[in-house]
Every structure is written in structure tokens, then in C-alpha cells.
Design an enzyme around this catalytic site. Sequence first.
Site, PDB file in Angstrom:
ATOM      1  N   GLY A  46     -24.997  32.537 -14.093  1.00  0.00           N
ATOM      2  CA  GLY A  46     -23.823  31.930 -13.482  1.00  0.00           C
ATOM      3  C   GLY A  46     -23.273  32.782 -12.361  1.00  0.00           C
ATOM      4  O   GLY A  46     -23.512  33.997 -12.309  1.00  0.00           O
ATOM      5  N   GLN A  51     -17.063  36.110  -6.754  1.00  0.00           N
ATOM      6  CA  GLN A  51     -18.062  37.191  -6.741  1.00  0.00           C
ATOM      7  C   GLN A  51     -18.718  37.339  -5.366  1.00  0.00           C
ATOM      8  O   GLN A  51     -19.376  38.340  -5.102  1.00  0.00           O
ATOM      9  CB  GLN A  51     -19.147  36.939  -7.796  1.00  0.00           C
ATOM     10  N   CYS A  93     -22.969  40.769 -16.334  1.00  0.00           N
ATOM     11  CA  CYS A  93     -22.341  40.150 -15.164  1.00  0.00           C
ATOM     12  C   CYS A  93     -22.977  40.729 -13.906  1.00  0.00           C
ATOM     13  O   CYS A  93     -23.168  41.942 -13.812  1.00  0.00           O
ATOM     14  CB  CYS A  93     -20.842  40.443 -15.181  1.00  0.00           C
ATOM     15  N   LEU A  94     -23.293  39.867 -12.947  1.00  0.00           N
ATOM     16  CA  LEU A  94     -23.890  40.334 -11.687  1.00  0.00           C
ATOM     17  C   LEU A  94     -22.950  41.276 -10.944  1.00  0.00           C
ATOM     18  O   LEU A  94     -23.398  42.086 -10.139  1.00  0.00           O
ATOM     19  CB  LEU A  94     -24.239  39.130 -10.795  1.00  0.00           C
ATOM     20  N   GLU A 136     -17.634  32.532 -16.536  1.00  0.00           N
ATOM     21  CA  GLU A 136     -17.382  32.142 -15.141  1.00  0.00           C
ATOM     22  C   GLU A 136     -15.952  31.651 -14.968  1.00  0.00           C
ATOM     23  O   GLU A 136     -15.310  31.932 -13.959  1.00  0.00           O
ATOM     24  CB  GLU A 136     -18.378  31.062 -14.686  1.00  0.00           C
ATOM     25  N   HIS A 139     -13.660  34.491 -14.484  1.00  0.00           N
ATOM     26  CA  HIS A 139     -13.717  35.063 -13.129  1.00  0.00           C
ATOM     27  C   HIS A 139     -12.658  34.423 -12.224  1.00  0.00           C
ATOM     28  O   HIS A 139     -12.109  35.088 -11.351  1.00  0.00           O
ATOM     29  CB  HIS A 139     -15.093  34.819 -12.502  1.00  0.00           C
TER      30      HIS A 139
HETATM   31 NI    NI Z   1     -19.732  37.583 -14.128  1.00  0.00          NI
END
Ligand code: NI
Length: 159
Positions: A46, A51, A93-94, A136, A139
Site C-alpha cells: 500500500g 508518503q 512501511c515503505l 494506509e 497515514h
Molecule cells: Ni506505511
Amino acid sequence: MAILKIITEENETLRKKSKPVTEITPRIITLLDDMRDTLIDADGVGLAAVQTGILRRIFIINTSVEEGKDDIVEFINPEIVETEGHQEEVEGCLSVPGKYGVTSRPQKVKVKATDRNGNEFEFTGEGLYARCLCHEYEHLDGILYTDNAIKMLDPEDFE
Ligand code: NI
């Protein structure tokens, strides 16, 4: 189409609340296209707009990642409308590269959102996708999973 830079946890933009999308403009469509490319390139499940530094209430998830395919669903102005059950699983998480932690999430999550054509839809995710929807969604309110993780894993646990 472009691959966007994914910002990481030290960037304070990630802590800001994203604003609702009031109109689906060509810029929003381009953002969605670029987010798709970025998510596939990063091999993630996701990605939220914040981000990529854009404070809009948008996220996308790859709903076929477990099958090794790319089937991306786009959520504009999402709301969680129903949750069911409970799971404790490992999450990453990216924007928090190289770290993993155990979180407490519902097993099943139903989200209502708008698609890129302006149509409302509902999407239900279970297991991995339920975790991803919650992650997500958080976020969009400036929350990272590390804030509420039950525990973070030692690097040697997953190396
Ligand atoms: Ni994330």
C-alpha cells in the site's frame, strides 16, 4: 507516469493530516497514475499520497500482491465503515525502511471511498489487506504504525 520519491519517517510531512479531495482534477489523476508506478516499483502492498509528500486523502493498495500480480485499488477520501475480528501480525512501511513490528488490527475491514471517476464504492479487505487498509488510513491522519506497534522486531529476527 513517473516514479515518485517516497519520504521517510524523519520527514515531518508524514505527521501532518491530509486534506480531503474536493475535486478529481487532472493533477489528481496524474498523482494516482504515479502512485501506481511508485507502489509497483517499491514492491509494496500500500501507498498513501502523503508518503510522496502530497497531503491529500488518497491511498492505493495492491490487492493481488499475495498472488504475485498487480491489481491496484485506488481510494479517494476513504472512510473505515466496519471492522470485524482481531489479528496480531508483522507489519512494515515503505516510509520506515528496514523495520518491522507487530501490530494489533481487525481481521476484516470495510472501507467506503470514491474512485477516480467520482463513483463511491465499498471494499472489504481481510488479513493482510485489512492490516494494509488500517495502516494506509492512519497515514492520512499523520500516524505511523510504529506509534502503536505492540513490539518492534530486532533486526536479527528477520535478516
Ligand atoms: Ni506505511
